[in-house]
Structure formats: structure tokens, C-alpha cells
Enzyme design. Structure first.
Site, PDB file in Angstrom:
ATOM      1  N   CYS A   1       2.400  -5.665  -2.662  1.00 41.62           N
ATOM      2  CA  CYS A   1       1.990  -6.031  -1.295  1.00 41.62           C
ATOM      3  C   CYS A   1       0.662  -5.417  -0.880  1.00 41.62           C
ATOM      4  O   CYS A   1       0.305  -5.439   0.286  1.00 41.62           O
ATOM      5  CB  CYS A   1       3.078  -5.643  -0.301  1.00 41.62           C
ATOM      6  SG  CYS A   1       3.397  -3.877  -0.230  1.00 41.62           S
TER       7      CYS A   1
ATOM      8  N   HIS B   1      -7.977   0.628   8.834  1.00 42.76           N
ATOM      9  CA  HIS B   1      -7.016  -0.096   9.641  1.00 42.76           C
ATOM     10  C   HIS B   1      -7.599  -1.211  10.494  1.00 42.76           C
ATOM     11  O   HIS B   1      -6.985  -2.266  10.647  1.00 42.76           O
ATOM     12  CB  HIS B   1      -6.187   0.884  10.481  1.00 42.76           C
ATOM     13  CG  HIS B   1      -4.841   1.036   9.887  1.00 42.76           C
ATOM     14  ND1 HIS B   1      -3.698   0.634  10.501  1.00 42.76           N
ATOM     15  CD2 HIS B   1      -4.484   1.469   8.662  1.00 42.76           C
ATOM     16  CE1 HIS B   1      -2.691   0.832   9.683  1.00 42.76           C
ATOM     17  NE2 HIS B   1      -3.141   1.358   8.569  1.00 42.76           N
TER      18      HIS B   1
HETATM   19  C1  PEP Z   1      -0.677  -0.022   0.106  1.00 39.87           C
HETATM   20  O1  PEP Z   1      -0.886   1.177   0.097  1.00 39.87           O
HETATM   21  O2  PEP Z   1      -1.006  -0.787  -0.822  1.00 39.87           O
HETATM   22  C2  PEP Z   1       0.006  -0.668   1.235  1.00 39.87           C
HETATM   23  C3  PEP Z   1       0.390  -1.912   1.162  1.00 39.87           C
HETATM   24  O3  PEP Z   1       0.194   0.054   2.367  1.00 39.87           O
HETATM   25  P1  PEP Z   1      -0.937   0.488   3.398  1.00 39.87           P
HETATM   26  O4  PEP Z   1      -2.154  -0.336   3.100  1.00 39.87           O
HETATM   27  O5  PEP Z   1      -0.391   0.226   4.757  1.00 39.87           O
HETATM   28  O6  PEP Z   1      -1.110   1.936   3.109  1.00 39.87           O
END
Ligand code: PEP
Ligand code: MG
Length: 755
Positions: free
Chosen positions: A680, A367
């Protein structure tokens, strides 16, 4: 065997007198060697200091040929002195010449000496030199004598650190403290940053080394240890673990060490020998750091790191210092250097003054990395030992493209990088010019390029990058940076601000994706064997509908009279989506019944990020208004590689045939059912990977704002039909060479695609 303790204490008192005398650094060193020689009754005492060129130079001696001072030298690893420097541990030998590492330096005249005791001069785990005593007789030095030598080494280390020895250093080489260092880690967020080191949770430099009153120091230590234990017990009990950016496991280890008698006894012994409580902790910490540098077992290394962190806390406790640097104290060009940090901690620094981030840990999709990328902060992770190598205020260059960092760089390197920064700025200007140009390929296929966001501070990027909308709004980031659970009206206020800032461009909100590695400081975290596959995201939302309902209500209010696009993370079964949709329907009914305005148009979607959905695509597509592929999690579960575990994160190429087939299956199904599909995950933001996605049939991508320019530049030079013709046959069985990455690179080179 232990001798009486008056010896070391007397030595320290004498050392303090020598340190206070108004004499030159050379005179001080000369006096120190005489003092030690008499204290341990040795015929020889010598100080070697490590120069920037990796050579240990004799700086002072009692007993050896004085002509050799500043003339005799050894390389690190050469002879016994070089061995001590290389291994950062003492050597105590009754018969030195019998040791295989023994090297005789003729200029010193040391042939007559048999016994040898040498200790490294350490500061924060770094070797700055070596301190040696020698005797003609065959003797083994006592434990107290080793202690006395180590303590004196600390005093000399402070002289080096304070820059006192620079005056007598040979100009051309300088001392090791200022040595330039280049290290390679993993580039996590692209871009280049030049600036000065700010240590995250910095070491406190202990300058008051010698105790006035040993009993008082022991009492201070006891008080500080009690406070430390209480604070750790409190943290473990209160569940505020994430607020400290730490993991429960780490705190459990801390607690274990904080109650460890062996560790505390070592510190008490150092106090008994005449050190202040903080200097005693520092001394034990220095030994730990040195062991840490030698330790190759990652688990033990980690535990030693914990112990080292705990020692920091104890020193801060003793000196009454806060944990981080005040934000006001940040230089204008701060490069934050730390072991690891949480996303909220990075945000605490504020964006304005940060030019870069360097971490000893940090994975590509952790994160803090996502936030660093969102803020456009060049970031390099996995840089071993950078915290102990860097000093606050050191010049440093972070290259997020190559994963290199240059600490205390030479002037020409700095100039080259400054040029690179200017070049990037020019390229960014080119991308900005592309901002208002349509996202259309050479063969006329139109695309929608959107950006990912998670905080209000991201929204200005919408305008700057020319993104068509927000393709993924990670609502949990706002929850992660808050100090308590945002109430309904607070959530609503945030969502309407986001929609206002988007100014009519579409925003796809994602319901809370907490759990797993995304912990909220104020929500008691539950220990799970396998949190990524545990009670997280929509699972938590459906089991605790109050939480999800509040968020849905806040979103419905915020989007009243406008469009609402909402998707749900970590859906593994179609039925989970149906339950979530039922919650939304119920809320809409409730609002209507109470005459509250509702959104004009509500579209509900699913993130495809659990592989089980691949085998329910036909059912899924009949219920959803849109889907968005979360390639970060999908890849993690598809290939069984923990996205945050740096040992495996890079193990499989994301462009492997199996994964590309899976992605194509999703796009084909969505297209067949006329369901809009976006991708995404981080894949969408890398030009070569984005090109692969286009070849598979994706027409809608969402990425970090900084990636929009490069992806658009690629796309506008691309011929999609030629690309698909080249790529798709490669996904069929029967190819010996499955390296799709190379196939795509060759295609780009042949057809002049701007990568
Ligand atoms: C993913 O898992 O690709 C995503 C876009 O969500 P996150 O990175 O927030 O888990
Ligand atoms: Mg995900």
C-alpha cells in the site's frame, strides 16, 4: 561616519510631495532624479528599469545626456549597473572606471564622472531596476547617502509595482514584473492545473511609506515587536506549534531573530530616516531577500528564510492583517503558492476551487503531498523562490507530471496546456470506462486493486475509481485535521461513516500512525533527534495504551455486526503485534461482557515497513491474518534515506535489486503461509513500479484513487508469466547491468504494455 538625519527625512518629505502631484509617470521620475541629485549633491542621478527581456533601460536622468533616456540600455550583468542588478546589492566606488566591471556607454556622455553609487530597486527581493548617482570628484558616499538612495529606490519600486511605468514602457518588451517565468521543481501529484496564483500566507504590500511622525513610528514598532515576541513565546510554551504548520526548530530560530538587536536596530535606523514602521521592516526584509537569493549555503539560506518570514509577521502585526487569505476570497481556479504547508492547512482551503499547488519545499511522501494526491490536486514542490517571484492573481500553470510551472505564461503556451488538460480529461474518461472492467491480466490472472484513503472526503473515489475496497485507511489524518483530540464517540462516528460510505466493500483501517513527521496540533510534541525512528505509531500506542484502547473500542463499536480489518504500523518485533492483539482481545471481551454488539469477523494484520520484520517472517505469518507492505517507510529504513528529505529522497532507485529482493521475500513468505499480502505504499500507484510488483508475485495493491485507472490499464495489457520470466532471473546474482527500470521499460515496449 554619519551625517545629521535631517537630510534623509527632508528628502522623504519632498518625495511625498512629488508622489502626490498630478503629473505623468515620466515627469515624476524626472523630478525624483533632480531631487536626489540635489539631496546627495551629485552631478548625476539616473534610474534604470529592468525590462521583461532582461535589459536595463535608462528611464530618467539628471546630468547625463537626456537624449539617452529610453535609448541607452545594458544587459543584466553588463557594466556596473548590470552588476548591481545581477547581484542585488549596492556598489559604492570612488573611482568607477578602475572597477573591472566598468562599461562606458558613449550615448550617455558619462566619461567625466569618477565616483559612483548605485543601489538596486528591489521589491520583495526582486530586482526591478537600478538607481545611480555619480560625481566628478573622487568621493566615497556616506552611509546616510546610501540609505537615502535605497529609500528612494523603494518609492520607485512601488511606482513599478503599481503599474505606473507601464505607460512609458516600450510596448514590445514591457517591464520585468510581468515577465513570464518557467521553473522546474519536483512533480509531486500528477495532473495539470491552469489558474491564478493565491499566495499562502501572502506578503502584505506596504503602500504607506513615508512617516508623518518618526517618534510615533518608533513606538509602533516597539509595540509590534513586543506582541510578536509574546506570540512566539506563547507558541513555544503552549505546544501549538504544528497548528501553525511550523516546526519547533523554526520557531526557536524566530525567537532568536525576534530578540536580535542588530535586526531591530536596522529597522529603527530606517524609521529615523523617515519611513513608516512597516516600510522600514519591508526595506530591511527586501535586503534580506536579496541576500537570500545570493546565498548558496542551504543552512544560511534557510535561516534567512526564517528571518524573512518573521519580517512578514511583523508587517502583518503592524498593519493588523490576518495570516491567510479568506476562503471566500479564493478565485474559482486557485493555484496555491507557498513555501510549505501542513496537510490541515491545505484542507482548510477546501477542494472545490483549487486547481493546483506549488511549494518551495514539500517532499514526495510528505503529508501535504499525500493529501494533495488524495484530493487529486496537481502539485509541484521544490520550486526555488516561487513565493517571491509570484504575485497574487498572476496566471500560472502547474504541471505535476513534469514538475514544471509556468508563471505568467505566453498565450500559445497556455493554449497548448489547455489542450493537454482536454487530452487528460479524455484519458480520464477512458479510465472511467475501465472502472467496471475486471482487473485481470492478458493471461487471466486476477488482481485486487484497492485505494488508499484517510478522510471521509476520499470515500466517493471508491465508486468513481472502481476500487475493490480501501486497502489502507490512514486514521491519523482525521486526528491531524481536528483541533482537539477526537473523543471516543467522535472516532466511532467517523469510522461508521467510513464503513457506511464503503457500502460493503472492505476497509482496512490502520491504527494511529502519529509521531515522527505526523504531529498533532494539540498533542505536545517531544523533541527527538531522529523522529522517524522515534516514539511513533504502535510504539506510542503500546506505551500509552489508553490512546490505542480508545481507538480500538471506537473501531469495534463502529464495525459491530460487520467485518473489521485492522492493521498496526511500525511493527519491528512480532511481540509488538501480539501485545496489540491482546489489547483487541481484551476490548472484545469487555464489550461482550457488557452485552455490546461486536464485529462479526475481526482480522488483524501488520504493516511490513521496518526491515527487522524481514528476518521474522515465518513467525509473523503464523500469527497475523494479513500483512500489508508499507513501501514508503520500508524503503526509507532499508536504504537509510529519509523519505521527507528532498536532498536524498531521489538518491536510490526504488526498483533497485536489493529492495526488489526484499519485497519478493515478503511476498514469497506470505504466499507460502497462505497469508493475504497487499502493498500500500506509493510504489503501487506507479504503473511501471506496479508492474515490477506483479512480477515479484504481488496480486493485491492499494494506491491513491487517481492511480487506479493507469495501473488497471497497464495490468489488462500485461502477460504476468512472461513478465516474471523476464524479471526474476535479473534478481539473481551475476548481472553486470542492474538497471531493472530499463529492463522493465524494454519489456513493456516489446510486449505492448500500456504504461
Ligand atoms: C508506508 O510507509 O508505505 C505507508 C503506506 O504508510 P505511510 O506513508 O502513512 O507512512
Ligand atoms: Mg508508513
Amino acid at each position: 561616519m554619519r551625517s545629521n538625519l535631517a537630510g534623509p527625512r527632508l528628502l522623504l518629505r519632498r518625495l511625498r510631495e512629488v508622489m502626490a502631484e498630478p503629473i505623468t509617470a515620466q515627469e515624476r521620475l524626472d523630478k525624483i532624479v533632480v531631487l536626489i541629485a540635489s539631496n546627495v549633491v551629485a552631478e548625476v542621478c539616473s534610474v534604470y528599469i529592468l525590462r521583461a527581456d532582461g535589459v536595463l533601460e535608462l528611464y530618467a536622468t539628471e546630468g547625463l545626456n537626456r537624449e539617452a533616456v529610453h535609448n541607452a540600455s545594458l544587459r543584466v550583468g553588463q557594466g556596473l549597473v548590470g552588476l548591481i542588478a545581477a547581484e542585488a546589492r549596492p556598489l559604492n566606488l570612488p573611482n568607477a572606471s578602475a572597477h573591472p566591471g566598468f562599461t562606458y556607454l558613449p550615448e550617455t556622455g558619462e566619461e567625466a564622472y569618477n565616483s559612483f553609487l548605485g543601489v538596486p530597486i528591489l521589491r520583495a527581493g526582486r530586482t526591478l531596476g537600478v538607481l545611480v548617482v555619480q560625481n566628478q570628484s573622487h568621493r566615497t558616499y556616506l552611509e546616510d547617502e546610501v540609505e537615502a538612495l535605497q529609500t528612494t529606490a523603494m518609492v520607485i519600486a512601488e511606482m513599478v509595482a503599481a503599474g505606473e511605468l507601464e505607460a512609458i514602457a516600450q510596448e514590445a518588451t514591457g517591464l520585468d514584473l510581468s515577465r513570464p517565468i518557467t521553473a522546474t521543481g519536483a512533480g509531486l501529484s500528477e495532473g495539470v492545473g491552469l489558474g491564478h496564483v493565491v499566495l499562502h500566507e501572502p506578503r502584505v504590500v506596504v503602500t504607506n511609506l513615508i512617516a508623518e511622525d518618526t517618534d510615533q513610528e518608533t513606538a509602533r514598532l516597539e509595540g509590534a515587536i513586543n506582541r510578536l515576541r509574546l506570540s512566539i513565546d506563547d507558541l513555544l510554551a503552549s505546544g501549538e506549534i504544528a497548528a501553525m504548520g511550523e516546526h519547533r526548530e523554526v520557531l526557536e530560530a524566530y525567537r532568536m531573530f525576534a530578540y536580535d538587536r542588530g535586526w531591530i536596530r536596522k529597522i529603527e535606523d530606517a524609521i529615523k530616516n523617515g519611513l513608516t514602521a512597516e516600510a522600514a521592516v519591508e526595506k530591511v526584509q527586501s535586503d534580506t531577500r536579496a541576500r537570500m537569493l545570493r546565498q548558496t549555503d542551504p543552512y544560511l539560506r534557510e535561516r534567512l528564510h526564517d528571518l524573512d518570514d518573521l519580517a512578514h509577521r511583523l508587517i502583518r502585526e503592524l498593519m493588523g492583517r490576518e495570516h491567510g487569505p479568506g476562503i471566500g476570497e479564493l478565485p474559482q481556479d486557485a493555484i496555491i503558492v507557498g513555501r510549505n504547508m501542513g496537510a490541515a492547512e491545505l484542507l482548510d482551503y477546501g477542494r472545490d476551487r483549487i486547481r493546483g499547488l506549488v511549494l518551495e519545499e514539500g517532499g514526495p511522501t510528505s503529508h501535504v503531498t499525500i493529501v494533495a494526491r488524495a484530493l487529486g490536486i496537481p502539485t509541484v514542490g521544490l520550486v526555488d523562490d516561487i513565493v517571491s517571484l509570484a504575485d497574487a492573481g498572476d496566471a500560472i500553470i502547474v504541471d505535476g507530471d513534469t514538475g514544471e510551472i509556468h508563471l505568467r505564461p505566453a498565450a500559445d503556451l497556455e493554449n497548448a496546456y489547455a489542450e493537454k488538460v482536454r487530452f487528460r480529461a479524455r484519458r480520464q474518461a477512458q479510465y472511467r470506462r475501465l472502472r467496471s472492467k475486471p482487473s485481470v491480466t492478458k493471461d487471466g490472472v486476477e488482481f485486487s486493486l484497492q485505494m488508499n484513503a484517510g478522510l471521509l472526503i476520499d470515500l466517493p473515489h471508491l465508486e468513481e475509481s472502481g476500487a475493490a475496497g480501501v486497502g489502507l485507511f490512514r486514521t491519523e489524518l482525521q486526528f491531524m485535521v481536528a483541533s482537539s483530540f477526537p473523543r471516543m464517540h467522535e472516532q466511532q462516528a467517523q469510522y461508521s461513516q467510513i464503513l457506511d460510505a464503503a457500502d460493503g466493500k472492505p476497509v482496512t483501517f490502520r491504527s494511529l500512525d502519529i509521531g515522527g513527521d505526523k504531529v498533532l496540533p494539540y498533542l505536545r510534541s517531544i523533541q527527538e533527534e531522529n523522529p522517524a525512528m522515534g516514539w511513533r505509531a504502535l510504539r506510542l500506542g503500546l506505551d500509552r495504551p489508553g490512546l490505542l484502547r480508545t481507538q480500538i473500542r471506537a473501531l469495534l463499536h463502529a464495525a459491530a455486526g460487520r467485518d473489521l480489518k485492522l492493521m498496526f504500523p511500525m511493527v519491528a518485533e512480532v511481540d509488538e503485534f501480539l501485545q496489540a492483539r491482546a489489547l483487541v482481545d481484551r476490548e472484545v471481551k469487555h464489550l461482550r461482557r457488557h452485552n455490546h454488539p461486536v464485529p462479526e469477523n475481526i482480522r488483524l494484520g501488520v504493516m511490513v515497513e521496518v526491515p527487522s520484520l524481514l528476518f521474522q517472517l515465518d513467525e509473523l505469518m503464523t500469527y497475523v491474518d494479513f500483512v500489508s507492505v508499507g513501501s514508503n517507510d520500508l524503503f526509507q529504513f532499508f536504504c537509510a534515506v529519509d523519505r521527507g528529505n528532498t536532498r536524498v529522497a531521489e538518491r536510490f532507485d526504488t526498483l533497485n535489486v536489493a529492495f526488489l529482493r526484499a519485497l519478493k521475500t515478503i511476498a514469497d513468505s506470505a504466499n507460502k503461509h497462505h497469508v493475504p499480502v497487499t502493498l500500500c505504499g506509493e510504489l503501487a500507484g506507479r504503473p511501471l513500479e506496479a508492474m515490477a510488483l506483479i512480477g515479484l508475485g504481488y496480486r493485491d495493491l492499494s494506491m491513491s484513487p487517481a492511480a487506479l485507472g493507469p495501473v488497471k490499464a497497464m495490468l489488462r495489457t500485461l502477460d504476468t508469466s512472461r513478465l516474471s520470466a523476464r524479471l526474476l532471473p535479473r534478481l539473481e546474482p551475476g548481472h553486470d547491468d542492474n538497471n531493472i527500470r530499463d529492463v522493465l521499460k524494454r519489456f513493456a515496449a516489446e510486449t505492448d504494455v500500456a504504461l
